[in-house]
Design a protein around this motif. Structure first.
Motif, PDB file in Angstrom:
ATOM      1  N   ASP A 172    -104.907  56.562 -13.452  1.00  0.00           N
ATOM      2  CA  ASP A 172    -105.245  54.890 -13.279  1.00  0.00           C
ATOM      3  C   ASP A 172    -104.182  54.168 -14.175  1.00  0.00           C
ATOM      4  OD1 ASP A 172    -107.025  55.622 -11.523  1.00  0.00           O
ATOM      5  OD2 ASP A 172    -108.469  54.836 -12.494  1.00  0.00           O
ATOM      6  N   PHE A 173    -104.149  54.468 -15.424  1.00  0.00           N
ATOM      7  CA  PHE A 173    -103.221  53.965 -16.400  1.00  0.00           C
ATOM      8  C   PHE A 173    -101.869  54.314 -16.081  1.00  0.00           C
ATOM      9  CE2 PHE A 173    -106.906  52.785 -18.777  1.00  0.00           C
ATOM     10  CZ  PHE A 173    -106.661  51.528 -19.565  1.00  0.00           C
ATOM     11  N   TRP A 174    -101.474  55.466 -15.673  1.00  0.00           N
ATOM     12  CA  TRP A 174    -100.055  55.913 -15.277  1.00  0.00           C
ATOM     13  C   TRP A 174     -99.622  54.835 -13.943  1.00  0.00           C
ATOM     14  CZ3 TRP A 174    -100.154  61.785 -15.663  1.00  0.00           C
ATOM     15  CH2 TRP A 174    -100.285  62.194 -16.715  1.00  0.00           C
ATOM     16  N   TYR A 175    -100.812  54.813 -12.987  1.00  0.00           N
ATOM     17  CA  TYR A 175    -100.393  54.005 -11.875  1.00  0.00           C
ATOM     18  C   TYR A 175    -100.322  52.445 -12.336  1.00  0.00           C
ATOM     19  CZ  TYR A 175    -101.010  51.355  -7.491  1.00  0.00           C
ATOM     20  OH  TYR A 175    -100.946  50.583  -6.607  1.00  0.00           O
ATOM     21  N   HIS A 176    -101.024  51.956 -13.364  1.00  0.00           N
ATOM     22  CA  HIS A 176    -100.759  50.651 -13.851  1.00  0.00           C
ATOM     23  C   HIS A 176     -99.572  50.317 -14.403  1.00  0.00           C
ATOM     24  CE1 HIS A 176    -102.287  46.892 -15.281  1.00  0.00           C
ATOM     25  NE2 HIS A 176    -101.948  47.366 -16.437  1.00  0.00           N
ATOM     26  N   ILE A 177     -98.929  51.197 -15.137  1.00  0.00           N
ATOM     27  CA  ILE A 177     -97.830  51.446 -15.905  1.00  0.00           C
ATOM     28  C   ILE A 177     -96.765  51.180 -14.703  1.00  0.00           C
ATOM     29  CG2 ILE A 177     -95.951  52.386 -17.221  1.00  0.00           C
ATOM     30  CD1 ILE A 177     -98.905  53.509 -19.006  1.00  0.00           C
ATOM     31  N   ILE A 181     -94.121  48.317 -13.970  1.00  0.00           N
ATOM     32  CA  ILE A 181     -92.424  48.484 -13.912  1.00  0.00           C
ATOM     33  C   ILE A 181     -91.827  48.158 -12.428  1.00  0.00           C
ATOM     34  CG2 ILE A 181     -90.583  50.243 -13.922  1.00  0.00           C
ATOM     35  CD1 ILE A 181     -92.327  51.884 -16.117  1.00  0.00           C
ATOM     36  N   CYS A 182     -92.443  48.549 -11.589  1.00  0.00           N
ATOM     37  CA  CYS A 182     -92.040  47.984 -10.142  1.00  0.00           C
ATOM     38  C   CYS A 182     -91.898  46.505  -9.794  1.00  0.00           C
ATOM     39  CB  CYS A 182     -93.107  48.606  -8.964  1.00  0.00           C
ATOM     40  SG  CYS A 182     -92.725  50.176  -8.642  1.00  0.00           S
ATOM     41  N   SER A 183     -93.253  46.021 -10.398  1.00  0.00           N
ATOM     42  CA  SER A 183     -93.337  44.550 -10.350  1.00  0.00           C
ATOM     43  C   SER A 183     -92.045  43.726 -11.038  1.00  0.00           C
ATOM     44  CB  SER A 183     -94.498  43.885 -11.056  1.00  0.00           C
ATOM     45  OG  SER A 183     -94.624  42.500 -10.999  1.00  0.00           O
ATOM     46  N   VAL A 184     -91.761  44.412 -12.308  1.00  0.00           N
ATOM     47  CA  VAL A 184     -90.421  43.612 -13.121  1.00  0.00           C
ATOM     48  C   VAL A 184     -89.162  43.895 -12.314  1.00  0.00           C
ATOM     49  CG1 VAL A 184     -89.345  43.912 -15.292  1.00  0.00           C
ATOM     50  CG2 VAL A 184     -91.736  43.874 -15.107  1.00  0.00           C
ATOM     51  N   GLU A 228     -83.549  52.339   1.193  1.00  0.00           N
ATOM     52  CA  GLU A 228     -84.804  52.897   1.605  1.00  0.00           C
ATOM     53  C   GLU A 228     -85.231  54.208   1.098  1.00  0.00           C
ATOM     54  OE1 GLU A 228     -81.853  52.977   3.938  1.00  0.00           O
ATOM     55  OE2 GLU A 228     -81.933  51.072   3.573  1.00  0.00           O
ATOM     56  N   ILE A 229     -84.457  55.076   0.477  1.00  0.00           N
ATOM     57  CA  ILE A 229     -84.646  56.238  -0.147  1.00  0.00           C
ATOM     58  C   ILE A 229     -84.648  56.196  -1.443  1.00  0.00           C
ATOM     59  CG2 ILE A 229     -83.517  58.563  -0.514  1.00  0.00           C
ATOM     60  CD1 ILE A 229     -82.013  58.086   1.886  1.00  0.00           C
ATOM     61  N   PHE A 230     -83.995  55.481  -2.366  1.00  0.00           N
ATOM     62  CA  PHE A 230     -84.262  55.361  -3.910  1.00  0.00           C
ATOM     63  C   PHE A 230     -84.844  53.946  -4.019  1.00  0.00           C
ATOM     64  CE2 PHE A 230     -82.433  54.317  -8.126  1.00  0.00           C
ATOM     65  CZ  PHE A 230     -83.229  55.297  -8.900  1.00  0.00           C
ATOM     66  N   THR A 231     -85.992  53.967  -4.190  1.00  0.00           N
ATOM     67  CA  THR A 231     -87.142  52.588  -4.130  1.00  0.00           C
ATOM     68  C   THR A 231     -87.476  52.156  -5.615  1.00  0.00           C
ATOM     69  OG1 THR A 231     -88.951  53.648  -3.926  1.00  0.00           O
ATOM     70  CG2 THR A 231     -87.615  53.040  -1.856  1.00  0.00           C
ATOM     71  N   PRO A 232     -87.696  51.038  -5.892  1.00  0.00           N
ATOM     72  CA  PRO A 232     -88.314  50.634  -7.136  1.00  0.00           C
ATOM     73  C   PRO A 232     -89.478  51.650  -7.527  1.00  0.00           C
ATOM     74  CG  PRO A 232     -87.686  48.827  -5.883  1.00  0.00           C
ATOM     75  CD  PRO A 232     -87.576  49.941  -4.921  1.00  0.00           C
ATOM     76  N   GLU A 233     -90.331  51.903  -6.436  1.00  0.00           N
ATOM     77  CA  GLU A 233     -91.249  52.776  -6.841  1.00  0.00           C
ATOM     78  C   GLU A 233     -90.761  54.068  -7.305  1.00  0.00           C
ATOM     79  OE1 GLU A 233     -92.353  49.327  -4.373  1.00  0.00           O
ATOM     80  OE2 GLU A 233     -90.939  50.848  -3.899  1.00  0.00           O
ATOM     81  N   LYS A 234     -89.860  54.676  -6.686  1.00  0.00           N
ATOM     82  CA  LYS A 234     -89.430  56.134  -7.119  1.00  0.00           C
ATOM     83  C   LYS A 234     -88.686  56.090  -8.426  1.00  0.00           C
ATOM     84  CE  LYS A 234     -88.954  58.264  -2.531  1.00  0.00           C
ATOM     85  NZ  LYS A 234     -88.241  58.748  -1.551  1.00  0.00           N
ATOM     86  N   PHE A 235     -87.955  54.809  -8.878  1.00  0.00           N
ATOM     87  CA  PHE A 235     -87.265  54.740 -10.015  1.00  0.00           C
ATOM     88  C   PHE A 235     -88.483  54.521 -11.027  1.00  0.00           C
ATOM     89  CE2 PHE A 235     -85.058  52.350 -13.325  1.00  0.00           C
ATOM     90  CZ  PHE A 235     -84.072  53.304 -13.646  1.00  0.00           C
ATOM     91  N   ALA A 236     -89.441  53.841 -10.743  1.00  0.00           N
ATOM     92  CA  ALA A 236     -90.563  53.645 -11.717  1.00  0.00           C
ATOM     93  C   ALA A 236     -91.293  55.006 -12.339  1.00  0.00           C
ATOM     94  CB  ALA A 236     -91.666  52.655 -11.204  1.00  0.00           C
ATOM     95  N   ASP A 237     -91.598  55.885 -11.124  1.00  0.00           N
ATOM     96  CA  ASP A 237     -91.858  56.948 -11.214  1.00  0.00           C
ATOM     97  C   ASP A 237     -91.179  57.839 -12.285  1.00  0.00           C
ATOM     98  OD1 ASP A 237     -94.380  56.550  -9.736  1.00  0.00           O
ATOM     99  OD2 ASP A 237     -93.315  57.480  -8.137  1.00  0.00           O
ATOM    100  N   LEU A 277     -89.857  60.291 -17.618  1.00  0.00           N
ATOM    101  CA  LEU A 277     -89.060  60.497 -18.683  1.00  0.00           C
ATOM    102  C   LEU A 277     -89.959  59.921 -20.064  1.00  0.00           C
ATOM    103  CD1 LEU A 277     -85.643  58.915 -17.395  1.00  0.00           C
ATOM    104  CD2 LEU A 277     -86.182  61.231 -17.867  1.00  0.00           C
ATOM    105  N   ILE A 278     -90.530  58.788 -20.020  1.00  0.00           N
ATOM    106  CA  ILE A 278     -91.383  58.240 -21.064  1.00  0.00           C
ATOM    107  C   ILE A 278     -92.349  59.555 -21.561  1.00  0.00           C
ATOM    108  CG2 ILE A 278     -93.121  56.693 -21.969  1.00  0.00           C
ATOM    109  CD1 ILE A 278     -91.299  54.506 -20.188  1.00  0.00           C
ATOM    110  N   LEU A 279     -93.211  60.009 -20.655  1.00  0.00           N
ATOM    111  CA  LEU A 279     -94.082  60.959 -20.978  1.00  0.00           C
ATOM    112  C   LEU A 279     -93.587  62.112 -21.396  1.00  0.00           C
ATOM    113  CD1 LEU A 279     -96.481  60.432 -17.818  1.00  0.00           C
ATOM    114  CD2 LEU A 279     -96.896  59.651 -20.090  1.00  0.00           C
TER     115      LEU A 279
END
Length: 185
Positions: free
Chosen positions: A121-126, A130-133, A147-156, A161-163
């Motif tokens: 849940d916290f990872w999802y929140h993070i 990131i996606c919102s920003v 369509e393939i490289f989305t903000p959501e995929k980049f946030a993941d 990388l942070i983890l």
């Protein structure tokens, strides 16, 4: 022994202190009751089980690490957001030594789904943050996403990388920030 406890938050605060000084494995009904100066029954008044207490304590640590000051829920740009997350993870690791590693490893057994759910849940929140920003960052070049490289995929990717940095105890944010700059700007 004091049998009056002021609140569930006080129990969680003492639980955070135990985690900070003795690690996540120190959390159990008896140790928390002792830290609070109350009877075991007083802890059970607020928490139905050790699992419930542990889940509450873990969520409390995550909230403490990512406590965002009021009125600062938006960042100027993606880089500022990622640096903030990175610094929060770093300071969280310093404040709660071993918490991230123990939490992620300790909840892989399957039977501890509450802990895994809190972590996810916290990872999802993070990643949502990131996606919102990413979606409102005017500095990002127009063709950065498709369509393939989305903000959501980049946030993941950024969260992964942070983890990875957390697990390696490597707090050099430069490589991550270079990836962000070269990919987005």
């Amino acid at each position: 022994m004091n049998t009056i406890i002021t609140s569930k938050e006080e129990i969680l605060s003492r639980s955070r202190d135990l985690i900070r000084h003795k690690g996540l494995s120190a959390i159990n009904i008896r140790s928390v009751a002792s830290a609070c100066g109350v009877s075991v029954g007083s802890i059970y008044y607020y928490f139905d089980s050790k699992t419930d207490l542990m889940s509450g304590a873990i969520e409390s640590v995550w909230r403490d690490i990512f406590d965002m000051p009021k009125g600062s829920d938006s960042f100027a740009d993606t880089q500022e957001c990622i640096l903030w997350i990175y610094e929060k993870m770093k300071s969280g690791d310093e404040k709660y030594p071993g918490f991230f590693t123990f939490h992620s490893m300790g909840f892989m057994e399957g039977e501890k789904s509450d802990g895994k759910k809190i972590m996810h849940d916290f990872w999802y929140h993070i990643t949502s943050g990131i996606c919102s920003v990413l979606k409102r960052d005017a500095k990002i070049r127009p063709q950065a996403f498709n369509e393939i490289f989305t903000p959501e995929k980049f946030a993941d990717i950024i969260l992964a990388l942070i983890l990875s940095s957390v697990m390696k105890n490597n707090w050099d944010s430069y490589p991550i920030m270079e990836i962000v700059k070269r990919t987005l700007y």
